[in-house]
Design a protein around this motif. Structure first.
Motif, mmCIF file in Angstrom:
data_model
loop_
_atom_site.group_PDB
_atom_site.id
_atom_site.type_symbol
_atom_site.label_atom_id
_atom_site.label_comp_id
_atom_site.label_asym_id
_atom_site.label_seq_id
_atom_site.Cartn_x
_atom_site.Cartn_y
_atom_site.Cartn_z
ATOM 1 N N ASP A 63 15.655 10.749 -3.674
ATOM 2 C CA ASP A 63 15.937 10.327 -2.621
ATOM 3 C C ASP A 63 14.398 9.841 -2.179
ATOM 4 O O ASP A 63 14.273 8.589 -1.591
ATOM 5 C CB ASP A 63 16.074 11.375 -1.373
ATOM 6 N N ARG A 64 13.342 10.726 -2.207
ATOM 7 C CA ARG A 64 11.830 10.190 -2.102
ATOM 8 C C ARG A 64 11.569 9.403 -2.982
ATOM 9 O O ARG A 64 10.925 8.179 -2.530
ATOM 10 C CB ARG A 64 11.340 11.461 -2.250
ATOM 11 N N LEU A 65 11.544 8.839 -3.750
ATOM 12 C CA LEU A 65 10.907 8.024 -5.165
ATOM 13 C C LEU A 65 11.646 7.279 -4.127
ATOM 14 O O LEU A 65 10.568 5.599 -4.886
ATOM 15 C CB LEU A 65 11.399 8.942 -6.293
ATOM 16 N N MET A 66 12.641 6.819 -4.212
ATOM 17 C CA MET A 66 13.922 5.653 -3.535
ATOM 18 C C MET A 66 12.692 5.015 -2.669
ATOM 19 O O MET A 66 12.466 4.009 -2.750
ATOM 20 C CB MET A 66 14.885 5.731 -3.260
ATOM 21 N N VAL A 67 12.892 5.672 -1.485
ATOM 22 C CA VAL A 67 11.555 5.680 -0.101
ATOM 23 C C VAL A 67 10.040 4.666 -0.370
ATOM 24 O O VAL A 67 10.205 3.922 -0.005
ATOM 25 C CB VAL A 67 11.823 6.800 0.573
ATOM 26 N N MET A 68 9.866 5.571 -1.745
ATOM 27 C CA MET A 68 8.172 4.974 -1.604
ATOM 28 C C MET A 68 8.809 3.402 -3.135
ATOM 29 O O MET A 68 7.934 2.758 -2.475
ATOM 30 C CB MET A 68 7.693 5.970 -2.890
ATOM 31 N N ILE A 69 9.304 3.173 -3.300
ATOM 32 C CA ILE A 69 10.460 2.241 -4.351
ATOM 33 C C ILE A 69 10.714 1.352 -3.082
ATOM 34 O O ILE A 69 10.194 0.114 -3.241
ATOM 35 C CB ILE A 69 11.508 2.443 -5.428
ATOM 36 N N GLY A 70 10.950 1.840 -2.747
ATOM 37 C CA GLY A 70 11.662 0.865 -1.300
ATOM 38 C C GLY A 70 10.259 0.184 -0.462
ATOM 39 O O GLY A 70 11.053 -1.214 0.128
ATOM 40 N N ALA A 71 8.887 0.729 -0.428
ATOM 41 C CA ALA A 71 7.975 0.122 0.046
ATOM 42 C C ALA A 71 7.644 -0.335 -1.257
ATOM 43 O O ALA A 71 5.971 -0.443 -1.350
ATOM 44 C CB ALA A 71 7.184 1.217 0.852
ATOM 45 N N GLU A 72 7.344 -0.931 -2.578
ATOM 46 C CA GLU A 72 7.235 -2.058 -3.358
ATOM 47 C C GLU A 72 6.443 -0.548 -4.353
ATOM 48 O O GLU A 72 4.818 -1.548 -4.971
ATOM 49 C CB GLU A 72 6.837 -2.466 -3.384
ATOM 50 N N ASP A 73 6.601 0.712 -4.584
ATOM 51 C CA ASP A 73 5.294 1.220 -5.429
ATOM 52 C C ASP A 73 6.258 1.876 -6.999
ATOM 53 O O ASP A 73 6.442 1.947 -6.803
ATOM 54 C CB ASP A 73 5.068 2.576 -4.574
ATOM 55 N N ARG A 74 5.528 0.566 -7.348
ATOM 56 C CA ARG A 74 5.464 0.756 -8.679
ATOM 57 C C ARG A 74 5.332 1.903 -9.515
ATOM 58 O O ARG A 74 5.931 2.286 -10.713
ATOM 59 C CB ARG A 74 4.872 -0.302 -9.483
ATOM 60 N N GLU A 75 4.454 2.954 -9.337
ATOM 61 C CA GLU A 75 4.138 3.910 -10.180
ATOM 62 C C GLU A 75 4.952 5.060 -9.850
ATOM 63 O O GLU A 75 6.196 5.851 -10.866
ATOM 64 C CB GLU A 75 2.646 4.764 -9.064
ATOM 65 N N ALA A 76 5.678 5.021 -8.778
ATOM 66 C CA ALA A 76 7.402 5.806 -8.240
ATOM 67 C C ALA A 76 8.708 5.208 -8.993
ATOM 68 O O ALA A 76 9.727 6.042 -9.723
ATOM 69 C CB ALA A 76 7.802 5.546 -6.638
ATOM 70 N N GLU A 127 0.487 -1.140 0.362
ATOM 71 C CA GLU A 127 0.041 0.246 0.454
ATOM 72 C C GLU A 127 0.620 1.284 -0.613
ATOM 73 O O GLU A 127 1.825 1.255 0.589
ATOM 74 C CB GLU A 127 -1.150 -0.101 1.378
ATOM 75 N N ARG A 128 0.597 2.146 -1.204
ATOM 76 C CA ARG A 128 1.276 3.283 -0.764
ATOM 77 C C ARG A 128 1.111 4.327 0.033
ATOM 78 O O ARG A 128 0.535 3.867 1.264
ATOM 79 C CB ARG A 128 1.074 4.183 -1.998
ATOM 80 N N GLU A 129 1.910 5.634 0.971
ATOM 81 C CA GLU A 129 2.241 6.168 1.492
ATOM 82 C C GLU A 129 1.337 7.305 1.409
ATOM 83 O O GLU A 129 1.326 7.652 -0.471
ATOM 84 C CB GLU A 129 3.405 6.772 2.092
ATOM 85 N N THR A 130 0.828 8.214 1.699
ATOM 86 C CA THR A 130 0.221 9.255 1.186
ATOM 87 C C THR A 130 1.339 10.661 1.147
ATOM 88 O O THR A 130 2.397 10.478 1.811
ATOM 89 C CB THR A 130 -0.619 9.796 2.716
ATOM 90 N N VAL A 131 1.142 11.023 -0.856
ATOM 91 C CA VAL A 131 1.224 11.966 -0.739
ATOM 92 C C VAL A 131 0.674 13.176 -1.765
ATOM 93 O O VAL A 131 -0.062 13.019 -2.266
ATOM 94 C CB VAL A 131 2.713 11.236 -1.944
ATOM 95 N N THR A 132 1.046 13.566 -0.448
ATOM 96 C CA THR A 132 0.177 14.951 -1.399
ATOM 97 C C THR A 132 0.954 15.663 -3.028
ATOM 98 O O THR A 132 -0.611 16.935 -3.539
ATOM 99 C CB THR A 132 0.077 16.250 0.083
ATOM 100 N N GLN A 133 1.672 15.055 -3.223
ATOM 101 C CA GLN A 133 2.242 16.132 -4.631
ATOM 102 C C GLN A 133 2.734 15.243 -5.778
ATOM 103 O O GLN A 133 2.492 13.813 -5.343
ATOM 104 C CB GLN A 133 3.464 17.252 -4.655
ATOM 105 N N PRO A 134 2.538 15.772 -7.097
ATOM 106 C CA PRO A 134 2.507 15.441 -7.895
ATOM 107 C C PRO A 134 3.806 14.015 -7.983
ATOM 108 O O PRO A 134 4.997 14.756 -7.981
ATOM 109 C CB PRO A 134 2.745 15.146 -9.077
ATOM 110 N N LEU A 135 4.091 13.109 -7.681
ATOM 111 C CA LEU A 135 5.876 11.568 -8.351
ATOM 112 C C LEU A 135 6.334 12.572 -8.390
ATOM 113 O O LEU A 135 7.644 12.506 -8.232
ATOM 114 C CB LEU A 135 5.201 10.778 -8.746
ATOM 115 N N SER A 136 5.657 13.360 -10.178
ATOM 116 C CA SER A 136 6.677 13.962 -11.412
ATOM 117 C C SER A 136 7.626 15.294 -9.843
ATOM 118 O O SER A 136 8.624 15.340 -10.720
ATOM 119 C CB SER A 136 6.447 14.942 -12.096
ATOM 120 N N GLU A 137 7.509 15.412 -9.018
ATOM 121 C CA GLU A 137 7.991 16.819 -8.114
ATOM 122 C C GLU A 137 8.739 16.297 -7.384
ATOM 123 O O GLU A 137 9.291 17.358 -6.830
ATOM 124 C CB GLU A 137 6.623 17.514 -8.081
#
Length: 201
Positions: free
Chosen positions: A28-41, A14-24
């Protein structure tokens, strides 16, 4: 390169709550999300860096298929390494390009490129260290000469001259001192001057 081709059938958490577009988000932040298996990140991060990974590998290996395979493997390592990623440490791109270079080294140890596999666009709009290309024949001779450089000299040349990295960043990627990188560039330019002496008269 399709995301599914890299990740296969990974079931995301399950993805953590993110308030801004992933492209922004920064890498480092994207890697943290990928570490939680976030495919979109992961898709966003791959879209940012995949083309340059292919370019570095292509200019190093001289073969488009091999370059795409290396970039694919590098992105798979991003996915696998993400759970261990430490924010605030090494710059993501330095780590990623080091992975690409090391994968290229592994591949060139197995198979050396032939003259027929010299990349068509090795000499693009980036500044060439010694020669202004005046004809297709000249360009081919320059590309061949670059591809025949020792691996470390070629990697230094690709990163600094074709990819436009600073000496400091390229040294980090190659895990050498700036002085050692500059020596690689000096030797590469010297070799090119000797090999291409007839073109420079």
């Amino acid at each position: 390169m399709p995301l599914d081709a890299i990740l296969g059938n990974v079931i995301p958490l399950e993805r953590e709550t993110v308030t801004q577009p992933l492209s922004e988000l920064d890498d480092d932040r994207l890697m943290v999300m990928i570490g939680a298996e976030d495919r979109e990140a992961f898709g966003v991060l791959a879209a940012k860096h995949l083309d340059r990974c292919v370019a570095i590998a292509y200019r190093t290996l001289g073969n488009r298929t091999d370059a795409e395979d290396v970039a694919h493997d590098a992105m798979l390592r991003v996915w696998r390494h993400a759970p261990k990623w430490k924010t605030g440490g090494a710059q993501f791109t330095t780590w990623l390009y080091r992975v690409v270079v090391n994968l290229c080294i592994d591949r060139t140890r197995r198979v050396k490129p032939t003259a027929g596999e010299v990349p068509e666009d090795l000499s693009d709009d980036a500044p060439d260290p010694e020669v202004t290309l005046g004809s297709n024949q000249t360009a081919e001779q320059v590309r061949t000469a670059v591809m025949e450089l020792p691996d470390r000299q070629k990697e230094a040349l690709v990163l600094c001259f074709f990819e436009g990295m600073s000496n400091a960043d390229a040294a980090d990627v190659l895990e050498v001192s700036v002085g050692a990188l500059e020596q690689l560039l000096v030797r590469a330019r010297r070799s090119l001057r000797v090999t291409l002496a007839g073109l420079m008269d």
